[in-house]
Scaffold this active site. Sequence first.
Site, PDB file in Angstrom:
ATOM      1  N   PHE A  96      70.432  21.961  27.013  1.00  0.00           N
ATOM      2  CA  PHE A  96      68.588  21.607  26.794  1.00  0.00           C
ATOM      3  C   PHE A  96      68.765  23.443  25.939  1.00  0.00           C
ATOM      4  O   PHE A  96      69.275  24.612  27.221  1.00  0.00           O
ATOM      5  CB  PHE A  96      68.240  21.993  27.084  1.00  0.00           C
ATOM      6  CG  PHE A  96      66.755  21.272  27.021  1.00  0.00           C
ATOM      7  CD1 PHE A  96      66.835  20.219  26.578  1.00  0.00           C
ATOM      8  CD2 PHE A  96      65.912  21.913  27.347  1.00  0.00           C
ATOM      9  CE1 PHE A  96      65.108  19.497  25.949  1.00  0.00           C
ATOM     10  CE2 PHE A  96      64.252  22.168  27.195  1.00  0.00           C
ATOM     11  CZ  PHE A  96      64.415  21.071  26.169  1.00  0.00           C
ATOM     12  N   CYS A 141      71.101  17.050  22.541  1.00  0.00           N
ATOM     13  CA  CYS A 141      71.605  17.744  23.866  1.00  0.00           C
ATOM     14  C   CYS A 141      70.635  17.414  24.512  1.00  0.00           C
ATOM     15  O   CYS A 141      69.738  16.150  24.831  1.00  0.00           O
ATOM     16  CB  CYS A 141      70.977  19.739  23.803  1.00  0.00           C
ATOM     17  SG  CYS A 141      68.748  19.081  23.516  1.00  0.00           S
ATOM     18  N   CYS A 142      71.100  17.515  25.691  1.00  0.00           N
ATOM     19  CA  CYS A 142      70.571  16.495  26.987  1.00  0.00           C
ATOM     20  C   CYS A 142      70.406  17.682  28.019  1.00  0.00           C
ATOM     21  O   CYS A 142      69.747  19.091  27.439  1.00  0.00           O
ATOM     22  CB  CYS A 142      71.241  15.216  28.000  1.00  0.00           C
ATOM     23  SG  CYS A 142      73.023  15.744  28.060  1.00  0.00           S
ATOM     24  N   ALA A 143      70.574  17.721  29.583  1.00  0.00           N
ATOM     25  CA  ALA A 143      70.583  19.527  30.339  1.00  0.00           C
ATOM     26  C   ALA A 143      71.591  19.600  30.473  1.00  0.00           C
ATOM     27  O   ALA A 143      71.110  21.558  29.684  1.00  0.00           O
ATOM     28  CB  ALA A 143      69.772  18.717  31.953  1.00  0.00           C
TER      29      ALA A 143
END
Length: 429
Positions: A319, A382-384
């Site tokens: 992220f 994106c993710c975390a």
Amino acid sequence: MPREPYPGIVLRAALWLAFLAPFFYATYGFANWLASRRDDVGSIVFGWEHGVPFLAWTIVPYWSINLFYGLSLLLNNSKSGVDRLAGRYLTAQLVAVACFILFPLTATFVRPQTSGLPGFMFAVLGGFDKPFNQAPSLHIALLVIIWDHWRHRLTGIAGVAWHVWCFLIGASVLTTWQHHFIDIPTGALLGLFALWLFPRDGALPFAGFRLSADPKARRLALFYALGATLALAGAAAGALTSALWLILLWPALALAIVAFAYAGAGAKVFQKTADGRVSLASRVLLWPYRLGAKANVWAWTRKFPAQIVIADGVSLGRFPTAAEAAFGTVIDLAGELERPRGASIRWVSLPMVDLLPPSREARAQAVAAIETAQSKGTVLVCCALGFQRSAAVVAEWLVASGRAATPDQARGKLAAAGRPVHLGVDAAT
């Protein structure tokens, strides 16, 4: 302007008021009566509160919330808007009265004699409002709800005047000696919870709830519920020595909301919009959890590049900060994190819950979003951490777009890029 015929809106509001007004006085009075029969009603008072001046005139803004309570219901643009506002009122009332019954507290200050209009208003107030209904302050909870209702409708000078008047209403709970300080943050927390439970826009957090059949989701729900319980126990036990321990109520509520997401409610509990922003209630209530999530991102990804290019302008990464979001489009799959302030690029949010494999439908939607965005410029998916949700989506995009012949080739392409990748069984196939 109303989106529906206004007479129907007024009728719906009037029916709610016909229920809420007597319900308020009945439950509030019942809690007062119960507390008055107890001999062990204590108080939580900080030493500095003895320096708060008594300002008799502030009973006017204190009382004015009653007017705004009714007007807020009557001045809406849809019946559903009336229903959601009434749901917030009812939530605040039920939770506050439950607390008054289970954990009654009393105000300790004795007001001086007043005359004139303030004296009359204090006399009327004293006729039904006894000193026992303290934390959480229902007055403050309703103020948060009503302030939020009007801040979206008033702009310019009217908006400034509204914020100032709401500040006076909030301060008046102290300057009329109606409440102690601890009642204010606990009341604000309750008001924000009511706003979260019945948001102005979007799906209700509990709408369509079904208990998850996924064993991993259930374990995670239990894990977060245990964390919420421990924080709540810490607040209760610590309050016996210092009221400052009550701050643990905040992370307790945040963890309980996350547990609810894993139990079956899903990513909608984070109240994240399509452009990556979150509601005010979500931002405040879930701040302790998001703080931990950001620390987790740093701990797991600090030794890796923030993003890596996978193919044809499409990158995979964690992220991003505002500085790291230098792409034509960011496709954000992290339901739990909020779009960084200052990120002015095109942002597409498709919220997913962390540590759970994205559903086929969610992956297909994300793949389509990548394909659309890739034709217009560079893309960050994106993710975390950039290890699981976003990796699964990028792998599927590689296969769907013909850039990888098989899932195994897609997995190998991601692994060769130099970042850890954790794909679930469903994603890999």
